[in-house]
Scaffold this active site. Structure first.
Site, PDB file in Angstrom:
ATOM      1  N   CYS A 109      66.294 -35.851  24.276  1.00 39.31           N
ATOM      2  CA  CYS A 109      66.246 -35.863  22.824  1.00 39.31           C
ATOM      3  C   CYS A 109      65.797 -34.510  22.292  1.00 39.31           C
ATOM      4  O   CYS A 109      64.858 -33.914  22.826  1.00 39.31           O
ATOM      5  CB  CYS A 109      65.271 -36.973  22.489  1.00 39.31           C
ATOM      6  N   ARG A 168      75.388 -42.243  15.133  1.00 40.20           N
ATOM      7  CA  ARG A 168      73.927 -42.277  15.123  1.00 40.20           C
ATOM      8  C   ARG A 168      73.350 -41.115  14.311  1.00 40.20           C
ATOM      9  O   ARG A 168      72.411 -41.244  13.573  1.00 40.20           O
ATOM     10  CB  ARG A 168      73.429 -42.203  16.566  1.00 40.20           C
TER      11      ARG A 168
HETATM   12  P1  XMP Z   1      64.681 -41.740  27.735  1.00 36.54           P
HETATM   13  O1  XMP Z   1      63.331 -41.063  27.719  1.00 36.54           O
HETATM   14  O2  XMP Z   1      64.727 -42.966  28.536  1.00 36.54           O
HETATM   15  O3  XMP Z   1      64.916 -42.178  26.203  1.00 36.54           O
HETATM   16  O4  XMP Z   1      65.747 -40.752  28.090  1.00 36.54           O
HETATM   17  C1  XMP Z   1      65.983 -43.023  25.834  1.00 36.54           C
HETATM   18  C2  XMP Z   1      65.907 -43.297  24.340  1.00 36.54           C
HETATM   19  O5  XMP Z   1      66.075 -42.085  23.582  1.00 36.54           O
HETATM   20  C3  XMP Z   1      66.720 -42.381  22.345  1.00 36.54           C
HETATM   21  N1  XMP Z   1      67.890 -41.497  22.264  1.00 36.54           N
HETATM   22  C4  XMP Z   1      67.892 -40.336  21.589  1.00 36.54           C
HETATM   23  N2  XMP Z   1      66.943 -39.783  20.828  1.00 36.54           N
HETATM   24  N3  XMP Z   1      68.419 -37.966  20.442  1.00 36.54           N
HETATM   25  C5  XMP Z   1      67.235 -38.592  20.230  1.00 36.54           C
HETATM   26  O6  XMP Z   1      66.402 -38.065  19.478  1.00 36.54           O
HETATM   27  C6  XMP Z   1      69.419 -38.502  21.192  1.00 36.54           C
HETATM   28  O7  XMP Z   1      70.472 -37.912  21.367  1.00 36.54           O
HETATM   29  C7  XMP Z   1      69.136 -39.766  21.791  1.00 36.54           C
HETATM   30  N4  XMP Z   1      69.881 -40.580  22.559  1.00 36.54           N
HETATM   31  C8  XMP Z   1      69.076 -41.653  22.845  1.00 36.54           C
HETATM   32  C9  XMP Z   1      67.072 -43.841  22.354  1.00 36.54           C
HETATM   33  O8  XMP Z   1      66.105 -44.515  21.595  1.00 36.54           O
HETATM   34  C10 XMP Z   1      67.025 -44.198  23.832  1.00 36.54           C
HETATM   35  O9  XMP Z   1      66.770 -45.565  24.059  1.00 36.54           O
END
Ligand code: XMP
Length: 484
Positions: free
Chosen positions: A311, A406
């Protein structure tokens, strides 16, 4: 900015900043630990895990695998409505208890038509009924159809009654299992006192129930599944409606910020339209955000902004909160509301999961922990087949998918693309996490996840953090790699 400013609310902690002192006199052992939990207001599972709604993590294959193990998968929404619905149906059809509305044929159906039905419903046998009275007349399976012309009629080759064995409608799946073992059969039609067909058990479904005793099941013994929907756009209600019609158990609103008026409004609209469906709104990190969502019918509060491993939204916006403090703030504020908290993102290990529970959550959602496994929807990378892609849903790659919205409002990527080494079946990852969590719960004298909510935590100093990882040594693995 002065730290004496009234707007300064102090510092916040990430998982890495805290440690958990052991509890003296714990008499908990791994076999006593019970990881069953509430995922949402009305849904309980045996394991506290959700796989994230990301297009490199969860489609039907992952959702089936994780639900069989005891968690739940959320089907991502980088799909057309039709394709996302197909994914939900694939999970719901993957196994069931008693099939209450089995597909039937009549004596006049041809074997060619039976074959078409078999391919469509992935079924190897159908009850044969009288089209007028609905009485059960027989059963046709692929054993009966073999070696016959496609024009042959069902009545010529089916197993007719009374030769066909049946049971009453109140037969349990355990009784069906005994029936299958005793009679060496694979289908068991159930009839009412008028001899009308009312259900069907199949060996395949009943055996799966035995094979996966922890599986997350709905009231028809089908696997539980969630699906992601957005917050904006004309397709919000049609998508939600189509997913509900397909049998989805949980709608997970997937947008980066659940505090915004648009998210709260969308939650209200969805809850009014689907009052019986569990709806999890987009992520929040403050007490006020969580309370606003509960007021509008949230079935669980999902916490985490800017903390995911892929993220970059905090880099872009500066908005978010370190995850341990966010969970603590939210869970303490809503403790009396009886709505469970899900920690979403930022988890790297079983230690982080335990800290997430100590902070007050009931379950965790992760992409990173499950990425790179066999069940993710993507193939190994062409650049190096030892790796798979894991990307943020706000990364430019995911955003170029036709249905992703999103982060569409501004089109600045808020996620990155990464390579994850192949990690084998997700079952192995889940087993390792469970061992780590149970070991920790023994040291923390906790039998249930909610016991952890009462445990103490303390803050590391920077030297405490370095002391708590391997230090002042050369790792053998790294030395071998460097001398290769
Ligand atoms: P992890 O730490 O498991 O987190 O990689 C997964 C969660 O991150 C969110 N998510 C995002 N947040 N930009 C963000 O700011 C993104 O591109 C993105 N894609 C996923 C989402 O809540 C997921 O479950």
């Amino acid at each position: 900015m002065s730290l004496s400013s009234k707007r300064y609310k102090g510092s916040s902690l990430s998982f890495n900043d805290v440690f958990l002192p052991p509890v003296t006199g714990s008499n908990v052992f791994p076999d006593n630990v019970d990881l069953s939990t509430r995922l949402t207001q009305n849904i309980k599972t045996k394991l506290p895990f959700w796989t994230a709604a990301m297009d490199t993590v969860t489609s039907s294959t992952m959702a089936i695998a994780i639900a069989r193990l005891g968690g739940v998968g959320v089907i991502h929404r980088n799909f057309s409505i039709e394709d996302q619905v197909e994914e939900v149906i694939a999970v719901k059809r993957s196994q069931s208890g008693m099939i209450t509305n089995p597909v039937t044929v009549t004596e006049a159906t041809t074997l060619a038509e039976v074959e078409q039905l078999s391919a469509r419903y992935k079924n190897s046998g159908f009850p044969v009924i009288d089209s007028r009275t609905k009485k059960l007349l027989g059963l046709i399976t692929n054993r009966d159809t073999r070696l016959h012309s496609p024009k042959t009629l069902v009545k010529e080759v089916m197993t007719p009654r009374p030769k066909l064995l049946t049971q009453q409608s109140n037969t349990t799946s355990e009784e069906a299992l005994k029936f299958f073992i005793k009679n060496k059969l694979e289908k068991l039609p159930l009839v009412d006192k008028n001899d009308n067909i009312v259900g069907l058990y199949t060996w395949k479904d009943v055996a799966k129930k035995q094979q996966y005793p922890n599986a997350s099941l709905d009231h028809q013994d089908r696997l539980l599944v969630g699906a992601a929907i957005g917050v904006f756009g004309d397709d919000l209600l049609p998508r939600a409606q189509a997913l509900v019609d397909a049998g989805v158990d949980i709608l997970v609103m997937d947008a980066k910020n659940g505090h915004h008026q648009s998210s709260l409004k969308a939650l209200e609209v969805l809850k009014n339209k689907f009052p019986k469906i569990e709806i999890v709104p987009p992520n929040v990190v403050t007490a006020k955000g969580a309370l606003a969502q509960i007021k509008r019918g949230a079935a669980a509060i999902k916490v985490g902004i800017g903390v995911g491993s892929i993220c970059t939204s905090t880099d872009v916006t500066g908005v978010g909160m370190p995850q341990f403090s966010a969970v603590l703030e939210v869970s303490e504020a809503i403790v009396k509301k009886n709505i469970p908290v899900i920690v979403d993102g930022g988890l790297r290990s079983s230690a982080d999961i335990i800290k997430a529970f100590v902070a007050g959550s009931s379950s965790i959602m992760s992409g990173r922990l499950f990425a790179g496994t066999d069940e993710t929807p993507n193939e190994p990378l062409s650049e190096d087949p030892n790796f798979k892609l894991y990307r943020g849903m706000g990364s430019s790659g995911a955003q170029s998918g036709r249905y992703s919205s999103r982060y569409l409002q501004n089109r600045v990527p808020e996620g990155v693309e990464s390579a994850i080494p192949l990690r084998g079946p997700v079952e192995k990852i889940v087993a390792t996490l469970v061992v780590g969590i149970k070991t920790s719960m023994c040291e923390l004298a906790s039998v249930k996840v909610k016991d952890l909510w009462k445990r103490e935590f303390r803050q590391y100093t920077p030297s405490g953090i370095s002391e708590s990882h391997p230090h002042d040594i050369i790792l053998l693995e790294e030395m071998r790699r460097s001398t290769q």
